[in-house]
Motif scaffolding. Structure first.
Motif, PDB file in Angstrom:
ATOM      1  N   TYR A   1       0.839  -1.201   0.000  1.00  0.00           N
ATOM      2  CA  TYR A   1       0.000   0.000   0.000  1.00  0.00           C
ATOM      3  C   TYR A   1       0.871   1.246   0.000  1.00  0.00           C
ATOM      4  O   TYR A   1       0.580   2.224  -0.687  1.00  0.00           O
ATOM      5  CB  TYR A   1      -0.924  -0.010   1.222  1.00  0.00           C
ATOM      6  N   ARG A   2       1.930   1.225   0.760  1.00  0.00           N
ATOM      7  CA  ARG A   2       2.840   2.376   0.873  1.00  0.00           C
ATOM      8  C   ARG A   2       3.431   2.742  -0.487  1.00  0.00           C
ATOM      9  O   ARG A   2       3.535   3.913  -0.833  1.00  0.00           O
ATOM     10  CB  ARG A   2       3.928   2.036   1.884  1.00  0.00           C
ATOM     11  N   THR A   3       3.804   1.756  -1.285  1.00  0.00           N
ATOM     12  CA  THR A   3       4.364   2.006  -2.616  1.00  0.00           C
ATOM     13  C   THR A   3       3.309   2.633  -3.525  1.00  0.00           C
ATOM     14  O   THR A   3       3.583   3.591  -4.254  1.00  0.00           O
ATOM     15  CB  THR A   3       4.898   0.698  -3.234  1.00  0.00           C
ATOM     16  N   VAL A   4       2.084   2.097  -3.481  1.00  0.00           N
ATOM     17  CA  VAL A   4       1.002   2.636  -4.306  1.00  0.00           C
ATOM     18  C   VAL A   4       0.681   4.068  -3.877  1.00  0.00           C
ATOM     19  O   VAL A   4       0.528   4.968  -4.718  1.00  0.00           O
ATOM     20  CB  VAL A   4      -0.251   1.741  -4.226  1.00  0.00           C
ATOM     21  N   ALA A   5       0.603   4.325  -2.577  1.00  0.00           N
ATOM     22  CA  ALA A   5       0.295   5.663  -2.076  1.00  0.00           C
ATOM     23  C   ALA A   5       1.378   6.658  -2.495  1.00  0.00           C
ATOM     24  O   ALA A   5       1.075   7.793  -2.882  1.00  0.00           O
ATOM     25  CB  ALA A   5       0.143   5.639  -0.556  1.00  0.00           C
ATOM     26  N   ALA A   6       2.623   6.265  -2.451  1.00  0.00           N
ATOM     27  CA  ALA A   6       3.726   7.135  -2.863  1.00  0.00           C
ATOM     28  C   ALA A   6       3.632   7.437  -4.357  1.00  0.00           C
ATOM     29  O   ALA A   6       3.843   8.580  -4.796  1.00  0.00           O
ATOM     30  CB  ALA A   6       5.065   6.493  -2.521  1.00  0.00           C
ATOM     31  N   TYR A   7       3.289   6.429  -5.156  1.00  0.00           N
ATOM     32  CA  TYR A   7       3.153   6.624  -6.596  1.00  0.00           C
ATOM     33  C   TYR A   7       2.003   7.587  -6.907  1.00  0.00           C
ATOM     34  O   TYR A   7       2.126   8.492  -7.727  1.00  0.00           O
ATOM     35  CB  TYR A   7       2.924   5.279  -7.299  1.00  0.00           C
ATOM     36  N   VAL A   8       0.852   7.382  -6.242  1.00  0.00           N
ATOM     37  CA  VAL A   8      -0.307   8.250  -6.457  1.00  0.00           C
ATOM     38  C   VAL A   8       0.025   9.691  -6.062  1.00  0.00           C
ATOM     39  O   VAL A   8      -0.298  10.648  -6.782  1.00  0.00           O
ATOM     40  CB  VAL A   8      -1.539   7.727  -5.689  1.00  0.00           C
ATOM     41  N   ALA A   9       0.707   9.886  -4.944  1.00  0.00           N
ATOM     42  CA  ALA A   9       1.095  11.227  -4.507  1.00  0.00           C
ATOM     43  C   ALA A   9       2.015  11.887  -5.528  1.00  0.00           C
ATOM     44  O   ALA A   9       1.864  13.067  -5.855  1.00  0.00           O
ATOM     45  CB  ALA A   9       1.770  11.156  -3.145  1.00  0.00           C
ATOM     46  N   MET A  10       2.964  11.119  -6.069  1.00  0.00           N
ATOM     47  CA  MET A  10       3.888  11.649  -7.070  1.00  0.00           C
ATOM     48  C   MET A  10       3.128  12.045  -8.343  1.00  0.00           C
ATOM     49  O   MET A  10       3.355  13.108  -8.918  1.00  0.00           O
ATOM     50  CB  MET A  10       4.961  10.610  -7.407  1.00  0.00           C
ATOM     51  N   LYS A  11       2.202  11.192  -8.789  1.00  0.00           N
ATOM     52  CA  LYS A  11       1.430  11.479 -10.001  1.00  0.00           C
ATOM     53  C   LYS A  11       0.534  12.702  -9.817  1.00  0.00           C
ATOM     54  O   LYS A  11       0.400  13.526 -10.728  1.00  0.00           O
ATOM     55  CB  LYS A  11       0.573  10.268 -10.400  1.00  0.00           C
TER      56      LYS A  11
END
Length: 160
Positions: free
Chosen positions: A12-22
Motif C-alpha cells: 500500500y505504501r508504494t502505491v500511495a507514494a506513486y499516487v502522490a507523485m502522479k
C-alpha cells in the motif's frame, strides 16, 4: 488491495507514494494560458468610477469607456451617473467623434440594458437598447455572469 493480492505484489505504501507523485505531477502549479485574440474593430464598453471637477466643484461620478483592444485605443465620456441615458449619450458621442461604429461590442450584463440573463447563455434586452443597437447597426455580445475577466483588456486599463 486484498482482492488483487495474488495478482499484484505491491505494498500500500508504494502505491500511495506513486499516487502522490502522479498528483503532484498532474496538478502542479504550472502556469498556463489560452491565447486571447482581439479581432480588429471589436470594442468593449464599461463604466467606472471617476472623480472630476466641473466649474470648480468636485463630483464623484462615472466614466464610460469604449475601448478597442486590437489597436489599444480608448475613448471616454464623463457622467454624474450610470444609467441607460448616460450609456446611449456616451456611445453616441463617441461614435460621432470617431466617425463610425464598431460591428461588435462587448458589454457586461448591466441592468440598464439586460432585463434577464438566461440560464445556459443569452440575455433578454431592454426594448430601448434593442432600438439603439439596431439604429447604430452593431452586434452586442455579453459576458457570462460574474465573468468581467472576459473583457480583461478594459478592466486592466482602469483598475490599476
Amino acid at each position: 488491495m486484498e482482492r488483487y493480492k495474488d495478482d499484484f505484489n505491491c505494498s500500500y505504501r508504494t502505491v500511495a507514494a506513486y499516487v502522490a507523485m502522479k498528483k503532484k505531477e498532474l496538478f502542479s502549479e504550472k502556469n498556463g494560458f489560452l491565447p486571447l485574440e482581439h479581432v480588429p474593430g471589436e470594442a468593449q464598453v464599461d463604466f467606472g468610477d471617476a472623480d472630476f471637477y466641473e466649474n470648480g466643484k468636485l463630483y464623484n461620478g462615472k466614466y464610460l469607456n469604449l475601448s478597442f483592444p486590437y489597436s489599444n485605443k480608448g475613448y471616454t465620456q464623463l457622467f454624474k451617473g450610470e444609467n441607460q441615458e448616460c450609456l446611449f449619450e456616451g456611445l453616441k458621442t463617441i461614435f460621432e467623434h470617431i466617425g463610425g461604429v464598431s460591428p461588435k461590442i462587448w458589454f457586461d450584463n448591466a441592468s440598464t440594458i439586460v432585463t434577464k440573463v438566461i440560464k445556459g447563455g443569452g440575455s433578454n434586452l431592454t426594448d430601448d437598447f434593442i432600438r439603439f443597437m439596431e439604429h447604430y447597426g452593431f452586434e452586442a455580445v455579453f459576458c457570462n455572469v460574474n465573468a468581467g475577466h472576459e473583457k480583461g483588456y478594459i478592466k486592466r486599463l482602469y483598475i490599476n
